[in-house]
Design an enzyme around this catalytic site. Structure first.
Site, PDB file in Angstrom:
ATOM      1  N   ARG A   1     -86.917  26.901  71.477  1.00  0.00           N
ATOM      2  CA  ARG A   1     -87.620  28.138  71.810  1.00  0.00           C
ATOM      3  C   ARG A   1     -86.668  29.308  71.949  1.00  0.00           C
ATOM      4  O   ARG A   1     -85.539  29.143  72.419  1.00  0.00           O
ATOM      5  CB  ARG A   1     -88.365  27.999  73.131  1.00  0.00           C
ATOM      6  CG  ARG A   1     -89.597  27.108  73.029  1.00  0.00           C
ATOM      7  CD  ARG A   1     -90.376  27.114  74.321  1.00  0.00           C
ATOM      8  NE  ARG A   1     -89.494  26.958  75.459  1.00  0.00           N
ATOM      9  CZ  ARG A   1     -89.734  27.446  76.672  1.00  0.00           C
ATOM     10  NH1 ARG A   1     -90.831  28.139  76.891  1.00  0.00           N
ATOM     11  NH2 ARG A   1     -88.902  27.237  77.654  1.00  0.00           N
TER      12      ARG A   1
ATOM     13  N   SER B   1     -79.468  21.514  76.570  1.00  0.00           N
ATOM     14  CA  SER B   1     -79.726  20.364  77.448  1.00  0.00           C
ATOM     15  C   SER B   1     -79.078  19.071  76.966  1.00  0.00           C
ATOM     16  O   SER B   1     -79.759  18.093  76.620  1.00  0.00           O
ATOM     17  CB  SER B   1     -81.221  20.192  77.620  1.00  0.00           C
ATOM     18  OG  SER B   1     -81.753  21.418  78.039  1.00  0.00           O
TER      19      SER B   1
ATOM     20  N   ASP C   1     -80.836  22.210  81.233  1.00  0.00           N
ATOM     21  CA  ASP C   1     -82.228  22.453  81.643  1.00  0.00           C
ATOM     22  C   ASP C   1     -82.479  22.121  83.120  1.00  0.00           C
ATOM     23  O   ASP C   1     -83.260  22.794  83.795  1.00  0.00           O
ATOM     24  CB  ASP C   1     -83.244  21.727  80.739  1.00  0.00           C
ATOM     25  CG  ASP C   1     -82.962  20.256  80.562  1.00  0.00           C
ATOM     26  OD1 ASP C   1     -81.936  19.756  81.075  1.00  0.00           O
ATOM     27  OD2 ASP C   1     -83.766  19.568  79.895  1.00  0.00           O
TER      28      ASP C   1
HETATM   29  C1  GLC Z   1     -80.566  14.263  78.469  1.00  0.00           C
HETATM   30  C2  GLC Z   1     -79.402  15.239  78.403  1.00  0.00           C
HETATM   31  C3  GLC Z   1     -79.357  16.107  79.642  1.00  0.00           C
HETATM   32  C4  GLC Z   1     -80.719  16.782  79.839  1.00  0.00           C
HETATM   33  C5  GLC Z   1     -81.825  15.730  79.878  1.00  0.00           C
HETATM   34  C6  GLC Z   1     -83.210  16.338  80.034  1.00  0.00           C
HETATM   35  O1  GLC Z   1     -80.350  13.374  79.514  1.00  0.00           O
HETATM   36  O2  GLC Z   1     -78.186  14.518  78.262  1.00  0.00           O
HETATM   37  O3  GLC Z   1     -78.352  17.088  79.519  1.00  0.00           O
HETATM   38  O4  GLC Z   1     -80.709  17.515  81.027  1.00  0.00           O
HETATM   39  O5  GLC Z   1     -81.785  14.962  78.696  1.00  0.00           O
HETATM   40  O6  GLC Z   1     -83.509  17.184  78.971  1.00  0.00           O
END
Ligand code: GLC
Length: 443
Positions: free
Chosen positions: A45, A106, A160
């Protein structure tokens, strides 16, 4: 968790406990117009966030990341992202605006500054070549230069979970933990710097409180084999066919990218053993990897009467024929077992953090499609956390809206404010934040 925080054991620890450069939570006075990016779930996004104290206006557009890009090269990925930003900026008539950008990325990163983050490994469905070990802000900034003529500068990169915490803490001062239950599963929390042996950044001169948000990356718990006692044949099969075998063991037992597939593997075995769907056709999508989506688990578990309306809808979608009411009951029962296990595991992690922080009243900001759409996840987690926390500690799980967009923009806002308090760097190559830069507002 302690192993991840300690300098001597960090390199061998599964739970990496990465310090972010976010040192304090927002206080509601953040202002301005920001771009935010959200990469790491099922969609990518681009958002335009206008902050004015507690008032926030968000416009966003979702773009698809085709699988060939998720598994292609880093250059293809960042060029694609830059193209999407270019389109978004011109559609919103912002080509001539200088826009600061907060990037919600993330994946596990070793941060060296607020806008400097090296990818430590890919997780979830991504595996783009040439990115591990690189600074993802630099890769994106170069792609933006190559592919667009927008005036965008990346000022902060956040996970995130961190975005979710920042966004909720903006309105709730008791919030010190962020949790994601979506495609992946992860948590972050505020830790005292004295406990963070891996924090090497000179902060003699700064006036921040001595604390920092830690991105736990707890999805990797179990990668050293410590969860073997409770893993099943279904967990092992799912892992074997994943793109990162042996990695993210706990995440694979909890999160949305995997839960549906675990249910499918159980149903497949029951069907093969003649215990379910007596006359099922092997052409049915039930026998295809990845075809039982986690949203089906949420839908099936929302059936509360003997009509099994959602369950039947799912079975029809999978082209299972001639199922009976008894079959529907079994399918639902399997879903409830697997989602309860996931909720309890996530609760165990959260209870550990709540006990560690040891505060009387704690809000946990939660985001992610699994938590949002599953009918029992919240209640199951609360039940288990109550069993596991120290007596007297109160907690509240609170759904956080648009943590990724708002959280990234808030972090960017704070970093800009900090910058305006400091002399501008004289070296023009240092146009971004230096490695010592951190975010603090509440101090
Ligand atoms: C995976 C990623 C992490 C993220 C999570 C939720 O565990 O390694 O960085 O926060 O997914 O999206």
């Amino acid at each position: 968790m302690n192993n991840g925080l300690k300098g001597q054991s960090h390199h061998v620890a599964d739970i990496k406990m990465f310090p972010t450069f976010v040192r304090s939570l927002p206080d509601g006075s953040e202002n301005g117009e920001f771009l935010a990016l959200d990469l790491g779930g099922t969609n990518f996004r681009v958002l335009l966030v206008r902050l004015q104290g507690h008032e926030i206006d968000i416009q966003s557009k979702t773009y698809l990341i085709p699988q060939r890009i998720m598994l292609g090269t880093g250059t293809q990925l960042f060029d694609h992202i830059a193209d999407c930003i270019g389109k978004f900026v011109s559609e919103h008539d912002l080509l001539n605006h200088s826009l600061p950008l907060g990037f919600t990325f993330s994946f596990p990163c070793q941060q060296e500054g607020l806008a400097k983050a090296r990818l430590s490994k890919w997780t979830k469905g991504f595996r783009c070549e040439g990115v591990v070990g690189e600074d993802i802000c630099e890769l994106l900034q170069e792609a933006l230069k190559r592919r667009t003529n927008c005036k965008v500068e990346i000022v902060a990169v956040v996970n995130d979970a961190v975005g979710t915490l920042m966004s909720a803490a903006h309105v709730d001062r008791n919030c010190e933990i962020g949790l994601i239950l979506g495609t992946g599963c992860n948590a972050c929390y505020m830790e005292y710097l004295d406990n963070v042996g891996t924090w090497k950044h000179d902060d003699e001169k700064d006036h921040h409180p001595r604390q920092v948000i830690i991105n736990t990356e707890w999805g990797a718990f179990g990668d050293n084999g410590c969860l073997e006692f409770t893993r099943t044949e279904y967990d092992r099969e799912l892992d074997t066919f994943s793109i990162n075998p042996g990695k993210q063991v706990m995440e694979k037992m909890i999160s949305g990218m995997y839960m549906g597939e675990i249910v499918r593997l159980v149903l497949e075995r029951l069907a093969n053993e003649g215990l379910l769907f007596r006359s099922v056709d092997h052409e049915s999508a039930l026998f295809e990897r990845g075809r039982f989506y986690t949203k089906y688990v949420s839908e099936i578990e929302s059936d509360t009467d003997e009509f099994f309306r959602h369950t039947k809808q799912v079975l029809d979608e999978l082209q299972v024929e001639n199922y009976t009411t008894e079959d529907c009951k079994i399918v639902k029962y399997v879903c409830t077992l697997i989602s309860a296990r996931a909720a309890f595991l996530a609760a165990a992690g959260l209870a550990t953090l709540i006990n560690r922080l040891n505060k009387q009243d704690m809000t946990i900001a939660v985001d992610g499609s699994l938590y949002r759409f599953h009918p029992r996840f919240h209640n199951l987690m609360c039940l288990k956390i109550k069993e596991l926390v120290k007596p007297g500690l109160k907690f509240k799980l609170s759904l956080s809206h648009d943590g990724s967009g708002k959280g990234a923009a808030l972090t960017a806002a704070v970093s800009l404010r900090l910058r305006s308090l400091k002399p501008l760097p004289t070296d023009s190559s240092q146009h971004s934040l230096t490695t010592q830069e951190t975010v603090s507002v509440r101090a």
